[in-house]
Scaffold this motif. Structure first.
Motif, PDB file in Angstrom:
ATOM      1  N   UNK A  51      15.319 -26.147   0.381  1.00 39.94           N
ATOM      2  CA  UNK A  51      14.579 -26.527  -0.830  1.00 39.94           C
ATOM      3  C   UNK A  51      15.112 -27.841  -1.403  1.00 39.94           C
ATOM      4  N   UNK A  52      16.425 -27.989  -1.404  1.00 40.48           N
ATOM      5  CA  UNK A  52      17.033 -29.228  -1.915  1.00 40.48           C
ATOM      6  C   UNK A  52      16.678 -30.426  -1.036  1.00 40.48           C
ATOM      7  N   UNK A  53      16.582 -30.206   0.274  1.00 39.72           N
ATOM      8  CA  UNK A  53      16.177 -31.298   1.163  1.00 39.72           C
ATOM      9  C   UNK A  53      14.745 -31.725   0.865  1.00 39.72           C
ATOM     10  N   UNK A  54      13.861 -30.759   0.668  1.00 39.05           N
ATOM     11  CA  UNK A  54      12.471 -31.065   0.309  1.00 39.05           C
ATOM     12  C   UNK A  54      12.433 -31.809  -1.028  1.00 39.05           C
ATOM     13  N   UNK A  55      13.154 -31.304  -2.012  1.00 41.79           N
ATOM     14  CA  UNK A  55      13.174 -31.961  -3.318  1.00 41.79           C
ATOM     15  C   UNK A  55      13.705 -33.388  -3.222  1.00 41.79           C
ATOM     16  N   UNK A  56      14.744 -33.586  -2.427  1.00 43.05           N
ATOM     17  CA  UNK A  56      15.299 -34.930  -2.268  1.00 43.05           C
ATOM     18  C   UNK A  56      14.280 -35.858  -1.628  1.00 43.05           C
ATOM     19  N   UNK A  57      13.562 -35.359  -0.629  1.00 44.01           N
ATOM     20  CA  UNK A  57      12.536 -36.185   0.005  1.00 44.01           C
ATOM     21  C   UNK A  57      11.487 -36.599  -1.025  1.00 44.01           C
ATOM     22  N   UNK A  58      11.191 -35.705  -1.947  1.00 40.69           N
ATOM     23  CA  UNK A  58      10.192 -35.970  -2.992  1.00 40.69           C
ATOM     24  C   UNK A  58      10.738 -36.846  -4.122  1.00 40.69           C
ATOM     25  N   UNK A  59      12.009 -37.223  -4.032  1.00 40.20           N
ATOM     26  CA  UNK A  59      12.598 -38.093  -5.036  1.00 40.20           C
ATOM     27  C   UNK A  59      13.320 -37.368  -6.157  1.00 40.20           C
ATOM     28  N   UNK A  60      13.376 -36.044  -6.087  1.00 43.16           N
ATOM     29  CA  UNK A  60      14.088 -35.252  -7.101  1.00 43.16           C
ATOM     30  C   UNK A  60      15.484 -34.950  -6.563  1.00 43.16           C
ATOM     31  N   UNK A  61      16.357 -35.940  -6.620  1.00 42.48           N
ATOM     32  CA  UNK A  61      17.681 -35.862  -5.988  1.00 42.48           C
ATOM     33  C   UNK A  61      18.657 -35.132  -6.905  1.00 42.48           C
ATOM     34  N   UNK A  62      19.277 -34.103  -6.378  1.00 41.29           N
ATOM     35  CA  UNK A  62      20.323 -33.366  -7.068  1.00 41.29           C
ATOM     36  C   UNK A  62      21.665 -33.908  -6.557  1.00 41.29           C
ATOM     37  N   UNK A  63      22.270 -34.783  -7.325  1.00 41.99           N
ATOM     38  CA  UNK A  63      23.496 -35.449  -6.865  1.00 41.99           C
ATOM     39  C   UNK A  63      24.638 -34.468  -6.641  1.00 41.99           C
ATOM     40  N   UNK A  64      24.715 -33.427  -7.438  1.00 44.71           N
ATOM     41  CA  UNK A  64      25.760 -32.412  -7.235  1.00 44.71           C
ATOM     42  C   UNK A  64      25.604 -31.725  -5.887  1.00 44.71           C
ATOM     43  N   UNK A  65      24.366 -31.477  -5.502  1.00 48.98           N
ATOM     44  CA  UNK A  65      24.088 -30.882  -4.189  1.00 48.98           C
ATOM     45  C   UNK A  65      24.625 -31.773  -3.079  1.00 48.98           C
ATOM     46  N   UNK A  66      24.308 -33.057  -3.130  1.00 44.68           N
ATOM     47  CA  UNK A  66      24.738 -33.961  -2.068  1.00 44.68           C
ATOM     48  C   UNK A  66      26.250 -34.168  -2.090  1.00 44.68           C
ATOM     49  N   UNK A  67      26.854 -34.142  -3.259  1.00 43.11           N
ATOM     50  CA  UNK A  67      28.307 -34.305  -3.332  1.00 43.11           C
ATOM     51  C   UNK A  67      29.042 -33.082  -2.793  1.00 43.11           C
ATOM     52  N   UNK A  68      28.349 -31.959  -2.696  1.00 46.41           N
ATOM     53  CA  UNK A  68      28.982 -30.745  -2.175  1.00 46.41           C
ATOM     54  C   UNK A  68      28.639 -30.495  -0.702  1.00 46.41           C
ATOM     55  N   UNK A  69      28.058 -31.488  -0.039  1.00 42.85           N
ATOM     56  CA  UNK A  69      27.652 -31.328   1.354  1.00 42.85           C
ATOM     57  C   UNK A  69      28.830 -30.973   2.261  1.00 42.85           C
ATOM     58  N   UNK A  70      29.900 -31.718   2.152  1.00 41.63           N
ATOM     59  CA  UNK A  70      31.073 -31.469   2.997  1.00 41.63           C
ATOM     60  C   UNK A  70      32.326 -31.859   2.234  1.00 41.63           C
TER      61      UNK A  70
END
Length: 92
Positions: A51-70
């Protein structure tokens, strides 16, 4: 040995929006083919990531999500200590 100190500078989600929506839908459909115990343990983690990947593609970027990737973690110092990776990337 892997050293990770600066983070990932950017991520490009290639393909179309429909590709990402389809990936999410197909992953959910895969759950119906899985052994219930595995499905019930994995899908609650996998689907929100997709869901977060879809949202990011749509421009709704959750920076906390991406910062917790690895994240590189370690068990401390001394003999027998080791490093390991945590974060949502290991869900895949």
């Amino acid at each position: 040995m892997l050293w990770y100190t600066r983070g990932i500078p950017n991520v490009s989600l290639l393909g179309t929006e429909q590709d990402w929506v389809s990936l999410r839908a197909r992953a959910e459909g895969l759950g119906s083919l899985m052994v219930p115990d595995i499905r019930d343990q994995w899908m609650p983690y996998l689907l929100p990531v997709l869901d977060e990947l879809v949202n990011s593609y749509r421009g709704k970027v959750n920076h906390s999500f991406w910062q917790s990737m690895v994240k590189i973690r370690d068990t401390g110092g001394g003999s027998g200590s080791y490093s390991f990776i945590s974060g949502w990337i290991q869900i895949f």
